[in-house]
Scaffold this motif. Structure first.
Motif, mmCIF file in Angstrom:
data_model
loop_
_atom_site.group_PDB
_atom_site.id
_atom_site.type_symbol
_atom_site.label_atom_id
_atom_site.label_comp_id
_atom_site.label_asym_id
_atom_site.label_seq_id
_atom_site.Cartn_x
_atom_site.Cartn_y
_atom_site.Cartn_z
ATOM 1 N N LEU A 30 19.268 11.268 -17.438
ATOM 2 C CA LEU A 30 18.644 12.364 -17.085
ATOM 3 C C LEU A 30 19.035 13.572 -18.111
ATOM 4 O O LEU A 30 18.013 14.427 -18.174
ATOM 5 N N GLU A 31 20.324 13.466 -18.477
ATOM 6 C CA GLU A 31 20.417 14.474 -19.542
ATOM 7 C C GLU A 31 19.832 14.572 -20.685
ATOM 8 O O GLU A 31 19.229 15.324 -21.340
ATOM 9 N N SER A 32 19.481 13.223 -21.295
ATOM 10 C CA SER A 32 18.703 12.889 -22.325
ATOM 11 C C SER A 32 17.079 13.452 -22.232
ATOM 12 O O SER A 32 16.400 13.965 -23.054
ATOM 13 N N GLU A 33 16.698 13.095 -20.988
ATOM 14 C CA GLU A 33 15.260 13.603 -20.470
ATOM 15 C C GLU A 33 15.227 14.923 -20.479
ATOM 16 O O GLU A 33 14.388 15.572 -21.015
ATOM 17 N N ALA A 34 16.195 15.564 -20.009
ATOM 18 C CA ALA A 34 16.379 17.256 -19.940
ATOM 19 C C ALA A 34 16.125 17.916 -21.034
ATOM 20 O O ALA A 34 15.565 18.685 -21.624
ATOM 21 N N GLU A 35 17.082 17.124 -22.228
ATOM 22 C CA GLU A 35 17.071 17.736 -23.413
ATOM 23 C C GLU A 35 15.579 17.413 -24.166
ATOM 24 O O GLU A 35 15.282 18.320 -24.852
ATOM 25 N N ALA A 36 14.953 16.148 -23.858
ATOM 26 C CA ALA A 36 13.763 16.302 -24.575
ATOM 27 C C ALA A 36 12.797 17.345 -23.821
ATOM 28 O O ALA A 36 11.873 17.742 -24.507
ATOM 29 N N LEU A 37 12.742 17.333 -22.631
ATOM 30 C CA LEU A 37 11.866 18.396 -22.154
ATOM 31 C C LEU A 37 12.181 19.821 -22.556
ATOM 32 O O LEU A 37 11.260 20.577 -22.726
ATOM 33 N N LYS A 38 13.385 20.254 -22.873
ATOM 34 C CA LYS A 38 13.817 21.507 -23.302
ATOM 35 C C LYS A 38 13.247 21.640 -24.790
ATOM 36 O O LYS A 38 12.545 22.545 -25.152
ATOM 37 N N ALA A 39 13.356 20.681 -25.491
ATOM 38 C CA ALA A 39 12.810 20.656 -26.862
ATOM 39 C C ALA A 39 11.181 20.743 -26.995
ATOM 40 O O ALA A 39 10.623 21.543 -27.910
ATOM 41 N N ARG A 40 10.638 20.123 -25.948
ATOM 42 C CA ARG A 40 9.062 20.111 -25.905
ATOM 43 C C ARG A 40 8.703 21.338 -25.455
ATOM 44 O O ARG A 40 7.595 22.143 -26.039
ATOM 45 N N ALA A 41 9.435 22.162 -24.283
ATOM 46 C CA ALA A 41 9.247 23.418 -23.874
ATOM 47 C C ALA A 41 9.297 24.528 -25.230
ATOM 48 O O ALA A 41 8.681 25.358 -25.339
ATOM 49 N N GLU A 42 10.328 24.461 -25.985
ATOM 50 C CA GLU A 42 10.435 25.140 -27.071
ATOM 51 C C GLU A 42 9.338 25.181 -27.985
ATOM 52 O O GLU A 42 8.839 25.965 -28.633
ATOM 53 N N ALA A 43 8.956 23.946 -28.364
ATOM 54 C CA ALA A 43 7.866 23.552 -29.267
ATOM 55 C C ALA A 43 6.415 24.175 -28.680
ATOM 56 O O ALA A 43 5.756 24.897 -29.382
ATOM 57 N N LEU A 44 6.448 24.304 -27.416
ATOM 58 C CA LEU A 44 5.175 24.837 -26.962
ATOM 59 C C LEU A 44 5.272 26.481 -26.934
ATOM 60 O O LEU A 44 4.324 27.062 -27.011
ATOM 61 N N ARG A 45 6.544 27.030 -26.721
ATOM 62 C CA ARG A 45 6.650 28.517 -26.907
ATOM 63 C C ARG A 45 6.242 29.085 -28.477
ATOM 64 O O ARG A 45 5.914 29.921 -28.647
ATOM 65 N N GLU A 46 6.762 28.131 -29.503
ATOM 66 C CA GLU A 46 6.480 28.469 -30.761
ATOM 67 C C GLU A 46 4.941 28.027 -31.168
ATOM 68 O O GLU A 46 4.807 28.635 -32.288
ATOM 69 N N PHE A 47 4.427 27.434 -30.422
ATOM 70 C CA PHE A 47 2.957 26.935 -30.724
ATOM 71 C C PHE A 47 1.996 28.225 -30.962
ATOM 72 O O PHE A 47 2.010 29.105 -30.074
ATOM 73 N N ASP A 48 1.193 28.434 -32.051
ATOM 74 C CA ASP A 48 0.682 29.389 -32.070
ATOM 75 C C ASP A 48 -0.962 29.018 -32.122
ATOM 76 O O ASP A 48 -1.426 28.298 -33.298
ATOM 77 N N PRO A 49 -2.043 29.029 -31.127
ATOM 78 C CA PRO A 49 -3.109 28.670 -30.978
ATOM 79 C C PRO A 49 -3.994 29.018 -32.080
ATOM 80 O O PRO A 49 -5.192 28.406 -32.378
ATOM 81 N N ASP A 50 -3.760 30.360 -32.738
ATOM 82 C CA ASP A 50 -4.813 30.850 -33.566
ATOM 83 C C ASP A 50 -4.563 30.297 -34.946
ATOM 84 O O ASP A 50 -5.237 30.854 -36.023
ATOM 85 N N ALA A 51 -3.266 29.847 -35.089
ATOM 86 C CA ALA A 51 -3.046 29.291 -36.670
ATOM 87 C C ALA A 51 -3.778 28.177 -37.125
ATOM 88 O O ALA A 51 -4.513 27.288 -36.344
#
Length: 83
Positions: free
Chosen positions: A62-83
């Motif tokens: 569960l901890e490794s899955e939570a870390e993977a989800l947090k990393a994915r959320a961070e990547a989505l926050r940094e995603f720029d659709p206009d780039a």
């Protein structure tokens, strides 16, 4: 005008709701209607039932899955659709 159109539409919908569906009736198992009712269990019976304990501790998974989800959320926050 709106009320004159509403009555026939509602009448057609009500008539369609009364329709019989032979495919559904043919698929029904006739033995289901003759089946006995299931036994009801007392509340005390449920209190005495304990769930099985897991064979392995699920915390690391569960901890490794939570870390993977947090990393994915961070990547989505940094995603720029206009780039």
């Amino acid at each position: 005008m709106r009320a004159a159109l509403l009555f026939p539409v509602l009448t057609c919908a009500a008539l369609a709701a009364c329709a019989r569906f032979p495919e559904v009736e043919a698929a029904a198992n006739p033995a289901v209607g003759d089946a006995p009712y299931p036994e009801f269990l007392q509340l005390e019976t449920f209190d005495s039932i304990t769930p099985p304990t897991p064979e392995a501790d699920p915390t690391p998974d569960l901890e490794s899955e939570a870390e993977a989800l947090k990393a994915r959320a961070e990547a989505l926050r940094e995603f720029d659709p206009d780039a």
